[in-house]
Design a protein around this motif. Structure first.
Motif, short mmCIF file in Angstrom:
data_model
loop_
_atom_site.label_atom_id
_atom_site.label_comp_id
_atom_site.label_asym_id
_atom_site.label_seq_id
_atom_site.Cartn_x
_atom_site.Cartn_y
_atom_site.Cartn_z
N ARG A 18 0.84 -1.21 0.00
CA ARG A 18 0.00 0.00 0.00
C ARG A 18 0.87 1.25 0.00
O ARG A 18 0.61 2.20 -0.73
CB ARG A 18 -0.93 0.00 1.23
N ARG A 19 1.93 1.22 0.83
CA ARG A 19 2.81 2.39 0.90
C ARG A 19 3.44 2.67 -0.46
O ARG A 19 3.57 3.81 -0.88
CB ARG A 19 3.92 2.18 1.94
N SER A 20 3.82 1.58 -1.16
CA SER A 20 4.50 1.77 -2.45
C SER A 20 3.57 2.41 -3.47
O SER A 20 3.98 3.20 -4.31
CB SER A 20 5.05 0.45 -2.98
N ILE A 21 2.28 2.09 -3.36
CA ILE A 21 1.32 2.66 -4.31
C ILE A 21 1.15 4.16 -4.04
O ILE A 21 1.16 4.98 -4.96
CB ILE A 21 -0.02 1.91 -4.24
N SER A 22 1.08 4.52 -2.77
CA SER A 22 1.00 5.95 -2.43
C SER A 22 2.23 6.68 -2.96
O SER A 22 2.13 7.76 -3.54
CB SER A 22 0.95 6.14 -0.91
N LEU A 23 3.38 6.03 -2.76
CA LEU A 23 4.63 6.63 -3.19
C LEU A 23 4.63 6.83 -4.71
O LEU A 23 5.02 7.89 -5.22
CB LEU A 23 5.79 5.72 -2.77
N ALA A 24 4.15 5.81 -5.41
CA ALA A 24 4.11 5.89 -6.88
C ALA A 24 3.23 7.05 -7.31
O ALA A 24 3.53 7.75 -8.28
CB ALA A 24 3.60 4.57 -7.46
N ARG A 25 2.15 7.26 -6.59
CA ARG A 25 1.24 8.36 -6.96
C ARG A 25 1.91 9.72 -6.75
O ARG A 25 1.78 10.62 -7.57
CB ARG A 25 -0.03 8.29 -6.12
N VAL A 26 2.68 9.80 -5.66
CA VAL A 26 3.39 11.06 -5.40
C VAL A 26 4.38 11.33 -6.53
O VAL A 26 4.43 12.42 -7.10
CB VAL A 26 4.12 10.98 -4.04
N MET A 27 5.12 10.28 -6.87
CA MET A 27 6.12 10.41 -7.93
C MET A 27 5.44 10.85 -9.23
O MET A 27 5.94 11.70 -9.96
CB MET A 27 6.80 9.06 -8.20
N GLN A 28 4.31 10.22 -9.47
CA GLN A 28 3.61 10.46 -10.72
C GLN A 28 3.14 11.92 -10.81
O GLN A 28 3.24 12.55 -11.84
CB GLN A 28 2.40 9.55 -10.76
N ARG A 29 2.66 12.44 -9.67
CA ARG A 29 2.24 13.84 -9.64
C ARG A 29 3.45 14.73 -9.92
O ARG A 29 3.38 15.73 -10.60
CB ARG A 29 1.63 14.19 -8.29
N PHE A 30 4.59 14.29 -9.37
CA PHE A 30 5.80 15.08 -9.48
C PHE A 30 6.26 15.18 -10.94
O PHE A 30 6.51 16.25 -11.46
CB PHE A 30 6.87 14.45 -8.60
#
Lengths: 279, 199, 481
Positions: free
Chosen positions: C425-437
């Motif tokens: 779950r944490r990795s998915i949140s992280l991926a979303r942050v990266m993606q926004r970035f």
């Protein structure tokens, strides 16, 4: 008593193409099949295993075994996977992988064998989604007079490692999805899991060959989209299509089967699938 | 000749031809002579000898054709001279030890009284096959080779199995016949019952 | 003991790009390999009994490898009894020394050769060249690449990367040098005729012949050679000295085993029951015979093979060099043999090159030249576990730190996250942050972590969905859909 299955959604469907998994659930439920979703599942570990990271794969494999062991009261429900390749990973690789990794981690022989046995039990329950559906719960469905030509990509692992997969195309045809394999269908699309990241040049050269053959089906048979039971291959090919500015719709077979169930098997609805998912 | 299974002969003929081998049927001994002289009479070959791989048993009469043109290997001959003749020959004739129907192949032994060179150096090879030399399978023929060696207490120093003309697909994958060995290879299947025996 | 193989000094990307730019090669390789594959499938379909024979052959071949030391002794005894000479060469350089000694003893000036992968392995031609001994390759494809100073690009069709015009140029040049008539045209028929006439003289004049070997029979001391052109027959029949240089793994136990396996190379390689010529050598020429060598020497080459016995890679020694795995390999079809950088290309080359040399050369082969599509597994008539071996080799490469650190970092981190549901779950949140970035910017590869960067070079990067399936499921349960 209704049949119960446990859904293995796969990491790619979960994160990138959830609408495929949602469609898969709807199709199953539409046939009166009860779907369970063990929520602690993550990934089968194939990316790591194929790259040679066997311990890292075993970490995920153990999680998989534990999750699906405890997911159902009687532990005997079939596990339907939304990817032929991931299903093959669990079936063909887990028992030996978990045995060897346990020994590597200095566990006793008894404990290693125990892991192997647990993995074998799980492996016996795993099937790819469309192949499972073909074997269960389709008898009652009325034949259809729809026929929508699509390009069907049967991934290498499903083709070669899952006996009976040659039926997959027929299964779709029965639903009015006129699945057509491109020329040289048995040739790899170049995805190859981590291979698509670590050797992008060749991976893409293979994708371009595959896409040229796919385009021929689109041109010759007016196929409306590219579909497959394997999202890994699909995302790789879709990524390449989009980079080349092609708008050919790409979707998982479950999405098409759901459309067929809803009698919406038309080019317009297929287009909508993709728009709904992409934005 | 009793016990010749015509279906085996037929299978051999089909397979041999599918291997790009050519087939000649003859009914009389004179036909064989005419045929071979015809083959070797093409313009390019006119002055060139015909070489024969050994005393061919019942075909010994080939010697009587044209002593000027035909050279037959006999034990005790000078190998250098025979080799030279083969290198210049228009056509080579050999018998065979056995032929296999399923593979469309013939097997030749190199022994004191039989030479392989006529099957190798000239542009045309004619192999004479008696019907009863044809076995059903290559597997069976290999067994016969082993048995022959045991019976004679001696292995032929070289054994050659031919399943078609010399060929290559080394340039652009295009099939070309006649690279180093013969370009044309004729199987002459002889049925003793039709009067091929010498007079 | 590890063996020695020659290798291309160019790094992988250079070898790969050179291959991808060679459109002639890619076109011909694609055409030839697909046709071979098709005819192979046809011959198996039309002859269902082949399958039983194949299974028996596999079992017998495995046993022969298991018993190899004993069988080698039997083979040597047999050959010596028939008047031949045998030698065991531990490494490539030993094999070369033995062959050179034979040539020197017999004052050999010219050598004719039929196709042999082992002599590529030991670089025999180069060694003879240095001694001033002319070596002539006589397989048409080998002859072409010899003129071009190249290496084979396919084990069955060595010159498959050259088209007729390129071959014609080579032959024209050769004819000018030799002051003989050049080929009449670029026509493949004419080119072949030129080679026939040109090589015929060399066959008749050579002092020594060199062959490889397809099978060795321990029981009878027989060497089996398979060709389509008939050049091996020339080599075994004409020169007074014959040297056969053969890998030790070519051994089968007895005549029965040979009967089962002898058709496999042609069936699996070119889809025929037999190649045009199968030649068996049993002894040097007996006095009074018309042909055959006065001396016959058999050099049995180990060069890293014996060390594979008793390991999980032992089945690799069952390879009969039929080429079926090359012909089905999608990567081989893209890049051809040269990109593999050593003697053995295709799936078997990926596996054998690092194994024979104990990873001293080309450790990138298992990861760079295989998508793990399993086509080779399906094609191999000897049931060699090629994909499993490739995965194992990737693992060994990692253990020995011969790979990219970036991939290692990524996959270790990945396992740390995805070994548990919460990490996932944490990795998915992280991926979303990266993606926004990095947003939807193209070529954002520099911003993507670890090995994932490679994807974006050529393909659009998939986006993490606004709602994952996990989230949808929870949502639905809460709503009580």
């Amino acid at each position: 008593m209704p049949i119960t299955v446990q859904l293995f959604v796969t990491c790619l469907a979960d994160m990138i193409r959830p609408q495929a998994a949602i469609a898969a659930v709807h199709v199953l439920e539409n046939r009166g099949i009860q779907v369970e979703f063990p929520e602690r599942q993550t990934c089968c570990g194939q990316f790591s295993y194929n790259a040679g990271y066997q311990h890292e794969a075993a970490v995920m494999a153990r999680n998989f075994v534990q999750v699906f062991e405890s997911g159902s009261p009687e532990d005997s429900a079939d596990i339907v996977a939304l990817s032929g390749s991931c299903a093959a990973m669990v079936i063909n690789t887990y028992p030996q992988l978990l045995y060897e990794d346990a020994l590597q981690q200095r566990k006793s022989e008894t404990e290693a064998r125990e892991w192997k046995k647990r993995a074998e039990k799980i492996a016996h329950r795993v099937q790819e989604w469309s192949m499972w559906l073909d074997r269960h719960g389709e008898a009652s469905l009325a034949p259809t007079d729809m026929s929508l030509p699509v390009v069907y990509h049967l991934g290498c692992h499903m083709r070669r490692l899952l006996p009976g997969s040659e039926r997959a195309e027929e299964f779709l045809k029965d639903k009015g999805i006129d699945a057509r394999e491109p020329e040289n269908a048995e040739e790899c699309c170049g995805f190859g899991g981590t291979y698509s990241f670590t050797e992008p040049v060749l991976s893409t050269a293979l994708a371009d060959d595959k896409l040229a053959n796919i385009q021929r089906v689109v041109d010759d048979a007016q196929a409306v989209c590219l579909t497959s039971a394997d999202l890994g291959c699909l995302l790789h090919l879709e990524g390449r299509l989009r980079r080349q500015k092609s708008s050919l719709p790409v979707c998982h077979v479950a999405e098409l089967v759901e459309l067929a169930d809803q009698k919406k098997l038309t080019p317009a609805y297929v287009q909508e699938l993709v728009r709904g998912g992409g934005e | 000749m009793l016990g010749v299974d015509e279906t085996i002969v037929q299978q051999f003929e089909e397979k041999w031809q599918s291997n790009a081998g050519k087939l000649l049927h003859i009914n009389h001994r004179e036909e064989l002579e005419d045929l071979i002289l015809d083959l070797s009479a093409a313009d390019a070959f006119k002055e060139k000898p015909i070489v024969v791989g050994g005393s061919l048993g019942q075909w010994e009469w080939i010697r009587t054709w044209n002593p000027e043109k035909v050279s037959i290997w006999s034990p005790g001959d000078d190998p250098e001279v025979f080799r030279h003749q083969c290198a210049n020959a228009s056509l080579g004739i050999t018998g065979c030890a056995w032929a296999a129907a399923d593979a469309g192949s013939v097997c030749l032994y190199s022994q004191k009284d039989s030479s392989l060179l006529p099957s190798l150096l000239p542009p045309i090879h004619v192999v004479l096959i008696a019907k009863d030399q044809i076995v059903l399978s290559f597997h069976e023929g290999m067994g016969k080779l082993y048995q022959d060696a045991h019976d004679q207490g001696l292995w032929p120093s070289l054994v050659k199995i031919v399943a078609g003309p010399s060929m290559t697909a080394d340039i652009e994958g295009q099939l070309i016949l006649g690279v180093h060995g013969p370009r044309d290879i004729y199987a002459v299947i002889i049925d003793d019952s039709i009067g091929i025996q010498p007079n | 003991m590890a063996g020695q193989l020659p290798f291309d000094e160019r790094p992988w990307p250079e070898r790969r790009d050179a291959a991808l730019q060679n459109q002639t090669m890619r076109h011909t390789i694609g055409f030839v390999t697909r046709r071979f594959t098709l005819v192979k499938q046809e011959v198996y379909r039309a002859n269902p009994d082949i399958e039983a024979s194949r299974t028996v052959a596999v079992g017998q071949k495995r046993k022969a490898i298991h018993d190899l030391p004993e069988l080698l002794e039997r083979f040597r005894t047999q050959v010596e009894e028939h008047g031949g000479h045998t030698y065991l060469a531990a490494r490539a350089e030993d094999a070369v020394d033995i062959a050179l000694n034979i040539a020197r003893t017999n004052q050999v000036k010219s050598v004719i050769k039929s196709k042999s992968m082992v002599t590529e392995e030991i670089e025999l031609n180069q060694a003879f060249g240095k001694e001033g001994i002319a070596v002539r390759e006589t397989d048409l494809g080998e002859y072409i690449i010899q003129l071009a100073h190249e290496k084979p690009s396919h084990i069955l069709a060595p010159a498959v990367h050259r088209n007729r015009h390129q071959v014609a140029d080579l032959f024209q040049e050769d004819a000018a040098q030799k002051k003989i008539a050049p080929p009449h045209s670029d026509d493949i028929e004419d080119l072949t005729r030129y080679a026939r006439e040109r090589l015929r003289q060399e066959f008749l004049q050579a002092d020594m012949g060199v062959t490889g070997g397809n099978f060795l029979v321990a029981e009878t001391g027989t060497l089996v050679l398979i060709t389509n052109e008939g050049n091996a027959d020339m080599v075994t029949s004409l020169p007074p000295v014959l040297v056969s240089i053969v890998g030790v793994e070519k051994m089968v136990e007895n005549w029965t085993s040979l009967q089962e396996i002898i058709q496999q190379p042609a069936m699996s390689g070119i889809g025929r029951h037999l190649s045009s010529y199968t030649t068996m050598i049993h002894a040097p020429k007996s006095s009074g015979s018309a042909e055959g060598p006065e001396q016959w020497h058999v050099i049995l080459v180990d060069n890293g093979r014996m060390a594979l016995r008793g390991t999980k890679f032992e089945d690799v020694l069952s390879c009969i060099r039929c080429g079926a795995c090359l012909n089905v390999c999608p990567v081989f079809r893209e890049v051809g043999g040269h990109a593999y950088g050593s003697v053995y290309p295709g799936p078997i080359g990926i596996v054998e090159t690092p194994l024979l040399t104990d990873f001293q050369i080309l450790p990138e082969l298992p990861s760079k030249l295989c998508t793990l599509c399993h086509a080779c597994q399906e094609a191999c008539p000897m049931d060699i576990s090629l994909p499993q071996h490739i995965v194992s080799l990737r693992h060994i490469v990692i253990k020995r730190h011969l790979n990219s650190g970036m991939v290692g970092w990524t996959l270790k981190t990945w396992a740390r996250f995805w070994g548990t549901a919460s990490g996932y779950r944490r990795s998915i949140s992280l991926a979303r942050v990266m993606q926004r970035f990095y947003g939807k910017r193209r070529n954002a590869s520099g911003l993507i972590p670890g090995m994932f960067a490679g994807w974006g070079q050529t393909r659009e990067i998939p986006q993490v969905a606004p709602q994952t399936f996990h989230e949808w499921w929870q949502d639905r349960n809460q709503k009580g859909e």
